[in-house]
Structure formats: structure tokens, C-alpha cells
Design an enzyme around this catalytic site. Structure first.
Site, PDB file in Angstrom:
ATOM      1  N   TYR A 155     -17.574  12.963 -13.894  1.00  0.00           N
ATOM      2  CA  TYR A 155     -17.474  14.168 -14.719  1.00  0.00           C
ATOM      3  C   TYR A 155     -16.130  14.294 -15.431  1.00  0.00           C
ATOM      4  O   TYR A 155     -16.045  14.895 -16.497  1.00  0.00           O
ATOM      5  CB  TYR A 155     -17.713  15.422 -13.876  1.00  0.00           C
ATOM      6  N   ARG A 190       0.791  -1.216   0.000  1.00  0.00           N
ATOM      7  CA  ARG A 190       0.000   0.000   0.000  1.00  0.00           C
ATOM      8  C   ARG A 190       0.831   1.277   0.000  1.00  0.00           C
ATOM      9  O   ARG A 190       0.670   2.120  -0.877  1.00  0.00           O
ATOM     10  CB  ARG A 190      -0.939   0.017   1.216  1.00  0.00           C
ATOM     11  N   HIS A 232      -7.657  -3.994  -7.783  1.00  0.00           N
ATOM     12  CA  HIS A 232      -7.523  -3.258  -6.525  1.00  0.00           C
ATOM     13  C   HIS A 232      -8.851  -3.232  -5.781  1.00  0.00           C
ATOM     14  O   HIS A 232      -9.607  -2.247  -5.868  1.00  0.00           O
ATOM     15  CB  HIS A 232      -7.046  -1.834  -6.825  1.00  0.00           C
TER      16      HIS A 232
END
Length: 840
Positions: free
Chosen positions: A142, A52, A98
Site C-alpha cells: 500500500y 547486521r 539482502h
């Protein structure tokens, strides 16, 4: 599986797992809870470290970034294709590689697209991807994104078995363990992350410099770090800025850890009316512009920075432009340096070059590396990539050559091959006959059977021959590469230089040789000032010239406008270059530079001292000691209201924290009332409010630590308390002032030396008319004094005008006080004789 925890240190697991006869009978497996917790936490920590938070030293990527880039690669979101919605990338990454929160993936994608975060962005973002003001990006539905061209270099050759792959989280797909990373991404883009018990913070660098250093190290494997620094000058931040000094860079490159000071790029401009303004065009890396502006505005509002009249943000898509307009006659250099000290216009980048290193057994280990080690591991990775790629190309070329050899045999015996195929009942039968007749492999016989009639022409036969000959040359070249390491290095250098020439750019961050800290004293006039403190904790500094000398017995001038129930308690004289030690009634000490106290006019009430010092509720400043920094072997001598005294070496107060230090331990109900700077050999005089005094050698008090309580200085009557402590000075007189404005001077020789701890002698005849003693100073005829009353009035007097009288007298009127008004403070000013003073 059931869990039961006993009252001891055992964790009991109820299980149906087969075990020993005892456990089979009881169904209980005893487990030590300490060992279990330790192992479980280690497993968790290593998972965070490896999977991570920390980057791989080879490609400079964390798993989430690697998975995002690989997902976009296999999805075809490449620079030659139209933009695709960011949610598509996030969704595919979550689905295949993931399995975490979508917000975490999108935040990582956004970072890869921000040109103020990444030196060389790897994702081409379309839409709102956040700003340097800290604005959040638009929702992923968006925005749109695709790979940058330079990101293709991270993935180049990934389909040629250049890196290892591993199963994904559900074993339905595979993902790369590391990307080929054909340019040194960890160096050029840096990385930051917080793991468990460790963190990394690697700055970005210039692509051209990094590649030049790698090429040099390939040619000179024994090169040391100073040699590499001839090519890599230092970090190159995407936001530009100026790195102050090279020591932090050298420390970071040699040890893996360093402190690099980065300063904004500023310019001082002159505009209408001969006024000046500071224009900021580049900021230190990772500084939030909006918060920076808020901080500057706050400092101006709190009057911690003086001289700023306007603050504007004129930034646009062309770049950053912050305009700081200054008041007339303000020294722009002083304001700028104050901004560097108090805001993120000057920031520190703490380098910690921690990355994951793959061990021979395939496991990963976090390691702090220096510059040479970072380059070494990258070169080793590239050598591995080139060898694996070459081996893949060789195997592919050999396989093709093998097929072409079969086709050549078929063309050389074309009629016989055709007859065998025509006479065979099935394709398999034809393949078997061809294999038996010409000694072909199964792949060769399959290629012959699949061959189209069009390839039987003479022209096609020539093409096969040419292709075969070219393949033989390629095979020889590939084998030579695999046999000669120097050819592998030559390929690495050639391809790196190609990337440098294609994507390299000029350095953005400048580096100066100035290793010195900002010395604001050099930019501030060293002038005499008066520091004024009020009962409710307001402080200000005022030029000493604002207080004109008056005749004895006057009412004074208005020196401070206070709230109705506030009044001045203390005034001190110093210079703007002094360091001020603030001692409080609770026995703590704080420090502040004199110029950090906001300057105010004579009528201004000043700034609340709690805005400058971290005082606790009910804590008040009782003494201020100006320090020049040149004091040697000096002591701080302290006195409390109950007559205790103490002497502590000055060096024990060098490292005063922002929250203050303990200066003296006080008895219950006692307060620290005075502190003096001494050389250890002086006589000390204590004066009480009832007019008693005692003089004793300072040597009677041994040096003590900061936390000690001290010893008895004077024995007090029940209704008495110490109001002042003085250091004996030859050829001076003792000035005593009472709360009703009376005062007198007495020759210092009238105060004989006594033993510490006595009751002392009478120094002033206190009456109802005079009121109690409020202050005392040792003065001479060349001094001036300032008296302050509870109405905020201040009067400045020549000491020479005050009568010298014996100890047991009432004195004369020094300051007229209105009904209800009291004198609360006395300060001495050393007066330099000049023509102006005589005229005044």
C-alpha cells in the site's frame, strides 16, 4: 556428511573427505566439541556484529539500510521521479543484496522514512508509515517510497569508483562496501542496534553543527573535545525536547558513553475559573505518546498522582498537543514534576557510541569512539572518497584527451587519412595503416575510423581544440589535487558547506545548564500528616488538622470507611517531606516518599499498599519510620513478637531496592512488630500484651548487620508476646492502652533499668474488663494521642486529661467501644500550643 556424538567430549563427524590413513580406514574425524562450539559461536557473533547490527563509522549505515538506499539508487527511485511501491524496493533488495525476511527489510525502510525517528529522513514515504503513537505502518503493497534529496548526497560519486564494491550473496552482482556519505550521517541521524554481547545507541545531531565541527577539525587537527563542543552543543532529536544539564553530553563525547536526560517541552496555562492546565508540545526522543497517556491515566487512577481532572490528546498533523487539566487549587508545578519523575515526560537516553572501524587489512572491528574519533574517521573517509573520485576523473580526462590528440592528428593530415581509409579493404586494415603511419594507439585509430564526416568542418575542428585545451587544464587540476592534501581538505570543506547551506535547519532540542535532579520537596508544603494502615493493607495520608480534639471518654469520629471485615491496625504521624521506611512482619524493609502516598479524606478507605510497595502474599507492614535525611550516626532498633531485639546502623538502609531489603532474619513463627530510630545510647522499654515490661540499656545490644537474627530482649511466658517497644525519654509518662478502651499514664521513673533478657515487671493489671494491652506510648502533657478501633473510629485526646496512676492499676476509660469492637492502635501527636488549640 553424517554426525555422531560420543558420550565423552568429542564430536564425531562421519565423512568421505580424504584424511590420514587412520581416518581413511575408520571414516571418523574427531573434533573437540568445546572448541567447535566456541569457534562457531564466535563466527556467528562476528557475523551479527559486522553484517547486521552495528553501523559503519564512515556512512553510519547498517548493511540493510545501505542496501535499501543503493537498490533505490540503481532502480531510479529518485526524488525527480514518481513514487514507487515500497514492495518494489523491498523485492529488489531481497533479490539482489539482502536475502533475509521481507519484514526486516520493510521495517528498516519504514524507519528511514519516519520524521520522528530520523533527524533527516533518507526516504520520502507516501502513505501510512506509522506514528509516534506506535501505530504500525501499512503493508508494503500500500505504501510508496522514493529517495529524499538529501539521500542523494549519501550516494553522490558512487559511480566514480569512490568506494569499494564486493560481490553480492550469489556472485551475480556487486554492492558497495560503504556509501560515499557526503555528509556525516552517523552523527546527524544516529543509530541504535543490539549485537551479540554489545549494543550501540548513538543520538542524532544537527546537520549545521556537525558540519561546522568537521570543518573546524579539518583546519585544526589537534582540536580537543571541548573545542568541538563549541560547535556541536549536544544531540538534536527529531522530536525536540529539552536536555537537562551538560554533564551527560560531556561524558558521552569524551568517553563514548553517557547518560543524557531529556524532558518534554511543557507550558502551564491558566483558563476559566482561574484553573490551570499543563500543555505538552514536544516529547523526549523515542517516547510512545499513546503509552505515555496510558501511564498518566494509570497513575491518576491509582492515586499516585493527585490533582489531575482531565487528560486529552489534541495532537494533529501540525504537531503534538497533550492537555492535562488540573483540579482547582492544585499546584501545577508539583504535578508536573511528579509527572517528570513517574512518566516518560522525562526520559534518559543512554549513549553508547559503538561503531565498526575498518582495519588496514580490510577487516572490521567494533569500537567505542568519542566525538573527536568519530569526526576523524569521517574526515579520513571523505579524503579517501575525494582522492578516488579525483583519480577516476583524471583517468577519464586523460582517456578523452588521448582520443582528442588522435583526432587532432587526423584533422592535421585530413587528406592523407581519408586516402588511407578509402584505400583500405577493411576497417581493421585502415586502423593498422593509421597506427603505422601516425604512431596512433588502437583507441585513437578506432576513434578516427568512427569519426563522422560532420566533424571535419572548421567549426568542429575548433570545438575539438577547445575541448582538448579544457581537458589539459582539468588534468593539471586533478593531478594537483592528488599531489596536495590541503586541496583535498579544501574540497571536502567546500562541498560540506554547500550541503549545510542546502539542507541545514535550526536546532530543535534545547539544552539547559541545570544539572540538578528534580527536588519535589521544594514544591510541596511541609505539613503534618497522619498515615493510616488497615488490617487488609489499605493506606492513606490525611492532614492532621482533620482530627479535632475531643474530651476523654468520647466515641471518636469516623476516620476511615473500610470493608466490613477490615479495620485500622496502625497510625503514624509524619510530614509530607519525610522518607518513610516500611518494615514488614517478615523482616523486610521498603521505602516510599510521604507525598507518594495518595492523600484521602477522613472517610476514604485509602489505597491498597500493594499498589505502592512490592509486598509478597501474606506480608504486612508492622512499622513505619519517618526519615528526614539529616540523621547522623543513628541506629534502627528492632523488636520481634517473641521478644528478640536487634540494633543496625541506619546507613545500611540507604540503598533500598524497589523489591525491598532484608532488615532482620526471623525465627520460624516469629514476626517483626516494632522498629525505633535511636542514637545508640538510649534505654529501651518492651511492653507485652499481658502487661509486663522491661527497661534495659540499648548499649546491651551490639550493632549487627541486616541479615543477623538479634538477641533476647525479654523472656516471655507461654501465652505472652511483645506488643510495643519504646525509647526511654526523660520527663515523660508511659501511656498504656488496652483493647477495651481503658488506659492510664505512669511516671517513667517507676520503670527501673534491668539487665536485658529478664522477665521484667508488671506495668498494667490486665483483666477481662480491660482486655489485653494493645499499645503503649511515651507522652507528656503537651501531646495528643489518636486511638483507632476496629470499626474505623478515631478519637483524638489531650494527654493532659489522662490520669497518672501507678503501674499495677487498671486505668480509666479513654474510648468507649461498642460490643465486638476493639481498640487496635495508638499514635502520639506532638501538639504545638496556640490560640486555636485553646479555643478548640
Amino acid at each position: 556428511m553424517q554426525i555422531k556424538i560420543s558420550f565423552g567430549r568429542e564430536l564425531i563427524l562421519m565423512s568421505d573427505i580424504k584424511n590420514s590413513p587412520e581416518n581413511m580406514e575408520s571414516g571418523i574425524i574427531p573434533v573437540d566439541i568445546e572448541a567447535e562450539m566456541k569457534q562457531s559461536f564466535i563466527d556467528y557473533a562476528m557475523s551479527v556484529i559486522v553484517d547486521r547490527a552495528l553501523p559503519d563509522i564512515r556512512d553510519g549505515l547498517k548493511p540493510v539500510h545501505r542496501r535499501i538506499l543503493y537498490t533505490m539508487h540503481i532502480s531510479g527511485f529518485t526524488p525527480d521521479k514518481p513514487y514507487r511501491k515500497s514492495v518494489a524496493t523491498v523485492g529488489e533488495t531481497l533479490k539482489s543484496f539482502h536475502p533475509h525476511g521481507d519484514a526486516a527489510v520493510y521495517d528498516s525502510l519504514v524507519r528511514l522514512a519516519q520524521d520522528f525517528t530520523m533527524r533527516y529522513p533518507l526516504i520520502d514515504g507516501h502513505g501510512n508509515f506509522g506514528s509516534i503513537d506506535g501505530d504500525a505502518p501499512a503493508a508494503m503493497r500500500y505504501t510508496e517510497a522514493r529517495l529524499q534529496k538529501i539521500a542523494l548526497e549519501m550516494l553522490r560519486d558512487i559511480n566514480k569508483d569512490a568506494v569499494d564494491f564486493k560481490p553480492n550473496f550469489d556472485d551475480h552482482d556487486v554492492e558497495p562496501v560503504v556509501l560515499p556519505s557526503r555528509f556525516p550521517n552517523l552523527l546527524v541521524n544516529g543509530s541504535s542496534g543490539i549485537a551479540v554481547g554489545m549494543a550501540t545507541n548513538i543520538p542524532p545531531h544537527n546537520l549545521c553543527e556537525a558540519i561546522d565541527a568537521i570543518v573546524y577539525m579539518i583546519d585544526h587537527p589537534d582540536a580537543d573535545i571541548p573545542e568541538l563542543m563549541e560547535y556541536i552543543k549536544g544531540p538534536d532529536f527529531p522530536t525536540g525536547g529539552i536536555i537537562i544539564g551538560k554533564k551527560g553530553i560531556y561524558d558521552a563525547y569524551t568517553t563514548g558513553k553517557g547518560r543524557i536526560i531529556v524532558r518534554a517541552v511543557t507550558e502551564i496555562e491558566t483558563y476559566s475559573g482561574n484553573r490551570q492546565r499543563i500543555v505538552v508540545t514536544e516529547l523526549p526522543y523515542q517516547v510512545n505518546k499513546a503509552r505515555l497517556l496510558e501511564k498518566i491515566a494509570s497513575l491518576v487512577k491509582e492515586k499516585r498522582i493527585e490533582g489531575i481532572s482531565d487528560l486529552r490528546d489534541e495532537s494533529d498533523r501540525e504537531g503534538i498537543r497533550i492537555v492535562i487539566e488540573l483540579k482547582k487549587d492544585t499546584n501545577a508545578n508539583v504535578v508536573l514534576n511528579q509527572l517528570f519523575v513517574n512518566t516518560q515526560l522525562q526520559d534518559t537516553f543512554n549513549v553508547n557510541m559503538l561503531a565498526l572501524i575498518q582495519l588496514p587489512d580490510g577487516k572490521f572491528e567494533p569500537k567505542v569512539v568519542n566525538l573527536k574519533e568519530m569526526i576523524y574517521y569521517y574526515i579520513q573517509h571523505q579524503r579517501d572518497v575525494i582522492r578516488r573520485r579525483t583519480k577516476y576523473d583524471l583517468e577519464k580526462a586523460e582517456a578523452r584527451a588521448h582520443i582528442l590528440e588522435g583526432l587532432k592528428i587526423a584533422l592535421d593530415h585530413l587528406d592523407e587519412v581519408i586516402n588511407i581509409i578509402r584505400q583500405s579493404h577493411t576497417e581493421n586494415q585502415a586502423k593498422e595503416k593509421l597506427t603505422e603511419r601516425f604512431g596512433l594507439s588502437e583507441k585513437q585509430s578506432q576513434a578516427i575510423v568512427d569519426m563522422r564526416l560532420g566533424r571535419l568542418t572548421a567549426l568542429e575542428r575548433e570545438k575539438i581544440e577547445e575541448e582538448y585545451n579544457e581537458l589539459l587544464k582539468e588534468i593539471a587540476h586533478y593531478r594537483e589535487i592528488l599531489e596536495k592534501p590541503e586541496l583535498v581538505d579544501a574540497i571536502i570543506k567546500e562541498e560540506l558547506i554547500e550541503i549545510r547551506n542546502k539542507y541545514g535547519d535550526e536546532r530543535r532540542t534545547k539544552i539547559t545548564n541545570d544539572d540538578e535532579d528534580i527536588v519535589i520537596e521544594d514544591l510541596i508544603d511541609n505539613t503534618d500528616i497522619v498515615i493510616t494502615l488497615t488490617h487488609y493493607g489499605y493506606i492513606k495520608r490525611t492532614s492532621v488538622d482533620e482530627y479535632k480534639i475531643q474530651k476523654r471518654g468520647g466515641r471518636g469520629v469516623m476516620g476511615l470507611t473500610t470493608r466490613e471485615d477490615d479495620f485500622v491496625t496502625s497510625i503514624y504521624t509524619a510530614t509530607t517531606h519525610h522518607l518513610l521506611l516500611f518494615f514488614t512482619n517478615r523482616g523486610k524493609v521498603y521505602k516510599l516518599r510521604a507525598w507518594d502516598i495518595p492523600e484521602a479524606g477522613r472517610h476514604a478507605k485509602g489505597t491498597a499498599i500493594v499498589n505502592l510497595l512490592e509486598l509478597e502474599p501474606g506480608e504486612k507492614v508492622s512499622a513505619v519510620i519517618p526519615i528526614t535525611g539529616e540523621e547522623k550516626d543513628m541506629f534502627l532498633f528492632m523488636a520481634t513478637r517473641q521478644g528478640m531485639v536487634k540494633k543496625t546502623p541506619l546507613e545500611q538502609f540507604e540503598n533500598i531496592r524497589k523489591g525491598g531489603l532484608i532488615a532482620v532474619t526471623l525465627k520460624e513463627g516469629d514476626e517483626l512488630i516494632e522498629v525505633r530510630l535511636t542514637d545508640g545510647n538510649d534505654d529501651v522499654i518492651l511492653i507485652t500484651k499481658n502487661g509486663m515490661s522491661i527497661r534495659f540499656p540499648e548499649s546491651d545490644v551490639r550493632p549487627m548487620g541486616r541479615n543477623s537474627q538479634g538477641v533476647i530482649g525479654i523472656k516471655l511466658s507461654d501465652d505472652d508476646e511483645v506488643i510495643s517497644m519504646l525509647r526511654y525519654t526523660e520527663n515523660t509518662t508511659l501511656l498504656v492502652v488496652t483493647e477495651n478502651g481503658f488506659g492510664k499514664r505512669t511516671d517513667i521513673e517507676e520503670y527501673k533499668v534491668q539487665n536485658r533478657g529478664g522477665k521484667g515487671i508488671l506495668t498494667y493489671k490486665v483483666t477481662e474488663k480491660t482486655g489485653f494491652v494493645v499499645g503503649a506510648k511515651l507522652v507528656d502533657d503537651q501531646d495528643d494521642i489518636l486511638l483507632v478501633n476496629t470499626d474505623g473510629n478515631i478519637i483524638r485526646l489531650h494527654v493532659g486529661e489522662i490520669s497518672i496512676l501507678s503501674r499495677v492499676t487498671q486505668g480509666v476509660t479513654l474510648m468507649k467501644t461498642a460490643e465486638g469492637s476493639k481498640v487496635v492502635s495508638v499514635a502520639r501527636i506532638t501538639r504545638e500550643m496556640n490560640d486555636d488549640d485553646e479555643e478548640e
